[in-house]
Design a protein around this motif. Structure first.
Motif, PDB file in Angstrom:
ATOM      1  N   UNK A 146     -26.821  10.110 -19.782  1.00  0.00           N
ATOM      2  CA  UNK A 146     -25.888  12.050 -20.678  1.00  0.00           C
ATOM      3  C   UNK A 146     -24.307  12.102 -20.702  1.00  0.00           C
ATOM      4  N   UNK A 147     -24.060  11.997 -20.083  1.00  0.00           N
ATOM      5  CA  UNK A 147     -22.452  12.897 -19.246  1.00  0.00           C
ATOM      6  C   UNK A 147     -21.813  11.908 -20.683  1.00  0.00           C
ATOM      7  N   UNK A 148     -20.577  11.394 -21.334  1.00  0.00           N
ATOM      8  CA  UNK A 148     -19.831  10.853 -22.001  1.00  0.00           C
ATOM      9  C   UNK A 148     -18.881  10.199 -21.107  1.00  0.00           C
ATOM     10  N   UNK A 149     -18.829  10.130 -19.788  1.00  0.00           N
ATOM     11  CA  UNK A 149     -17.713   9.375 -18.569  1.00  0.00           C
ATOM     12  C   UNK A 149     -18.779   9.888 -17.357  1.00  0.00           C
ATOM     13  N   UNK A 150     -18.254   8.511 -16.698  1.00  0.00           N
ATOM     14  CA  UNK A 150     -19.104   8.566 -15.129  1.00  0.00           C
ATOM     15  C   UNK A 150     -17.497   7.947 -14.399  1.00  0.00           C
ATOM     16  N   UNK A 151     -17.026   8.924 -13.248  1.00  0.00           N
ATOM     17  CA  UNK A 151     -16.600   8.430 -12.140  1.00  0.00           C
ATOM     18  C   UNK A 151     -16.308   7.781 -11.351  1.00  0.00           C
ATOM     19  N   UNK A 152     -16.331   6.404 -11.133  1.00  0.00           N
ATOM     20  CA  UNK A 152     -16.476   6.199  -9.284  1.00  0.00           C
ATOM     21  C   UNK A 152     -15.335   5.886  -8.806  1.00  0.00           C
ATOM     22  N   UNK A 153     -15.512   7.200  -7.678  1.00  0.00           N
ATOM     23  CA  UNK A 153     -14.355   6.896  -7.124  1.00  0.00           C
ATOM     24  C   UNK A 153     -14.674   5.401  -5.505  1.00  0.00           C
ATOM     25  N   UNK A 154     -13.455   5.004  -5.306  1.00  0.00           N
ATOM     26  CA  UNK A 154     -13.837   4.547  -4.387  1.00  0.00           C
ATOM     27  C   UNK A 154     -12.871   3.925  -3.327  1.00  0.00           C
ATOM     28  N   UNK A 155     -13.190   4.068  -2.266  1.00  0.00           N
ATOM     29  CA  UNK A 155     -11.962   3.359  -1.353  1.00  0.00           C
ATOM     30  C   UNK A 155     -11.901   1.966  -1.419  1.00  0.00           C
ATOM     31  N   UNK A 156     -10.615   2.260  -1.622  1.00  0.00           N
ATOM     32  CA  UNK A 156      -9.891   1.241  -1.791  1.00  0.00           C
ATOM     33  C   UNK A 156      -8.366   0.322  -1.012  1.00  0.00           C
ATOM     34  N   UNK A 157      -8.457  -0.555  -0.134  1.00  0.00           N
ATOM     35  CA  UNK A 157      -8.096  -1.268   0.663  1.00  0.00           C
ATOM     36  C   UNK A 157      -7.518  -2.441  -0.114  1.00  0.00           C
ATOM     37  N   UNK A 158      -8.139  -2.858  -1.398  1.00  0.00           N
ATOM     38  CA  UNK A 158      -8.185  -4.782  -1.953  1.00  0.00           C
ATOM     39  C   UNK A 158      -6.697  -4.717  -2.424  1.00  0.00           C
ATOM     40  N   UNK A 159      -6.147  -3.649  -3.520  1.00  0.00           N
ATOM     41  CA  UNK A 159      -4.421  -3.725  -3.663  1.00  0.00           C
ATOM     42  C   UNK A 159      -4.001  -3.754  -2.620  1.00  0.00           C
ATOM     43  N   UNK A 160      -4.205  -2.659  -1.822  1.00  0.00           N
ATOM     44  CA  UNK A 160      -2.778  -2.569  -0.629  1.00  0.00           C
ATOM     45  C   UNK A 160      -2.908  -3.880  -0.412  1.00  0.00           C
ATOM     46  N   UNK A 161      -4.140  -4.298   0.172  1.00  0.00           N
ATOM     47  CA  UNK A 161      -3.590  -5.690   1.292  1.00  0.00           C
ATOM     48  C   UNK A 161      -3.041  -6.805   0.892  1.00  0.00           C
ATOM     49  N   UNK A 162      -3.262  -6.643  -0.470  1.00  0.00           N
ATOM     50  CA  UNK A 162      -2.942  -8.121  -1.832  1.00  0.00           C
ATOM     51  C   UNK A 162      -1.322  -7.628  -1.383  1.00  0.00           C
ATOM     52  N   UNK A 163      -1.180  -6.008  -1.824  1.00  0.00           N
ATOM     53  CA  UNK A 163       1.482  -5.621  -1.814  1.00  0.00           C
ATOM     54  C   UNK A 163       1.556  -6.470  -0.309  1.00  0.00           C
ATOM     55  N   UNK A 164       0.280  -5.812   1.000  1.00  0.00           N
ATOM     56  CA  UNK A 164       1.338  -6.273   2.083  1.00  0.00           C
ATOM     57  C   UNK A 164       1.282  -8.009   2.280  1.00  0.00           C
ATOM     58  N   UNK A 165       0.532  -8.817   1.938  1.00  0.00           N
ATOM     59  CA  UNK A 165       0.011 -10.183   1.380  1.00  0.00           C
ATOM     60  C   UNK A 165       1.256 -11.052   1.254  1.00  0.00           C
ATOM     61  N   UNK A 166       1.599 -10.296  -0.322  1.00  0.00           N
ATOM     62  CA  UNK A 166       2.750 -10.740  -1.054  1.00  0.00           C
ATOM     63  C   UNK A 166       4.306 -10.763  -0.802  1.00  0.00           C
ATOM     64  N   UNK A 167       4.256  -9.351   0.276  1.00  0.00           N
ATOM     65  CA  UNK A 167       5.557  -8.621   1.320  1.00  0.00           C
ATOM     66  C   UNK A 167       5.825  -9.349   1.989  1.00  0.00           C
ATOM     67  N   UNK A 168       5.033 -10.169   2.719  1.00  0.00           N
ATOM     68  CA  UNK A 168       4.886 -11.117   4.635  1.00  0.00           C
ATOM     69  C   UNK A 168       4.896  -9.949   4.976  1.00  0.00           C
TER      70      UNK A 168
END
Ligand SMILES: Cc1cc2nc3c(=O)[nH]c(=O)nc-3n(C[C@H](O)[C@H](O)[C@H](O)COP(=O)(O)O)c2cc1C
Length: 250
Positions: A69-91
């Protein structure tokens, strides 16, 4: 802002009206202004408006109709995927494949969620959290294409209210606040603090409906049973491990 907080009530019936991009963006921006651990911002928000995807989510959320029914559903996620990628790209070698990091990221996600809720309510919208996310985390992750290092922590549905329920009760402040140090509760104090809740009209009605002698039994025997808690604990722990958060090696 405090008006939204003091008038908060979960909304479980929604009008079909959509939320404008302007308001939705304001809500998401408010979420992003929440405090996060070390400003790492180790969370993500999946915004679902597509009716087909919402239908899949609805199945996973124990068919709670507000998901459709509700027009918007927000799923809030614990996310280290993005941060880990940033770390790896930066040695830099990330050390975030452990439970502490999952817990940290979950806190970030929940603080962002509550900011979003307050902003939504301040803009005349209704919200409701969905605890079914923790029961069905793996299924929901599959529907939303969440990669490794990402776990859905909570879901919020939002939209224009089609009901106006009353404020729900709260324990008195003295039940939840301890000054300087924790003061443990005597049996007498527990009875006193829960007296209003135990004896309300709503409780009397619930006892009749559920054929129980106390409100506490409605929780232990019907709503949140040991059997369910053990079952869903196992599946959640398995999924947290699968997503890469249970490595205890240094
Ligand atoms: C983490 C969390 C999970 C919840 N899950 C559900 C849910 O799955 N379904 C539902 O109808 N309400 C859900 N609620 C709403 C609570 O039932 C509601 O907040 C509580 O009864 C107090 O009522 P109020 O929010 O109107 O003050 C959830 C709330 C929280 C914080």
């Amino acid at each position: 802002m405090s008006n939204a907080i003091f008038n908060h009530k979960s909304i479980r019936k929604y009008k079909p009206d959509t939320i404008s991009d302007e308001i939705l963006n304001k809500i998401l921006k408010a979420a992003s202004r929440a405090s996060t651990t070390g400003n790492m911002q180790v969370y993500s928000i999946v915004v679902t408006t597509d009716p087909k995807i919402k239908e899949h989510l609805w199945e996973s959320h124990f068919k709670q109709d507000m998901v459709k029914q509700a027009p918007v559903v927000l799923t809030f996620c614990a996310d280290f995927n993005r941060f880990n990628k940033w770390c790896e790209l930066n040695n830099a070698t990330p050390g975030y494949d452990n439970f502490l990091s999952f817990y940290t990221a979950s806190i970030d996600a929940l603080l962002a969620a509550q900011n979003a809720c307050i902003e939504a309510e301040d803009n005349g919208l209704g919200i409701c959290y969905l605890g079914t996310t923790t029961y069905m985390a793996e299924k929901i992750a599959g529907i939303l294409d969440l990669p490794k290092n990402v776990v859905p922590v909570t879901t919020v549905v939002m939209g224009y209210p089609d009901e106006n329920p009353g404020l729900t009760d709260r324990l008195p402040l003295e039940a939840i606040v301890h000054y300087d140090k924790y003061q443990d509760y005597s049996d007498e104090k527990i009875k006193e603090l829960y007296f209003e809740k135990d004896n309300s009209e709503l409780t009397k009605q619930l006892l009749k409906e559920n054929n129980k002698e106390s409100l506490a039994q409605v929780f232990t025997d019907n709503r949140y049973t040991k059997k369910d808690n053990v079952f869903f604990s196992k599946s959640l722990l398995d999924f947290i491990e699968k997503q890469g958060f249970m490595n205890n090696e240094e």
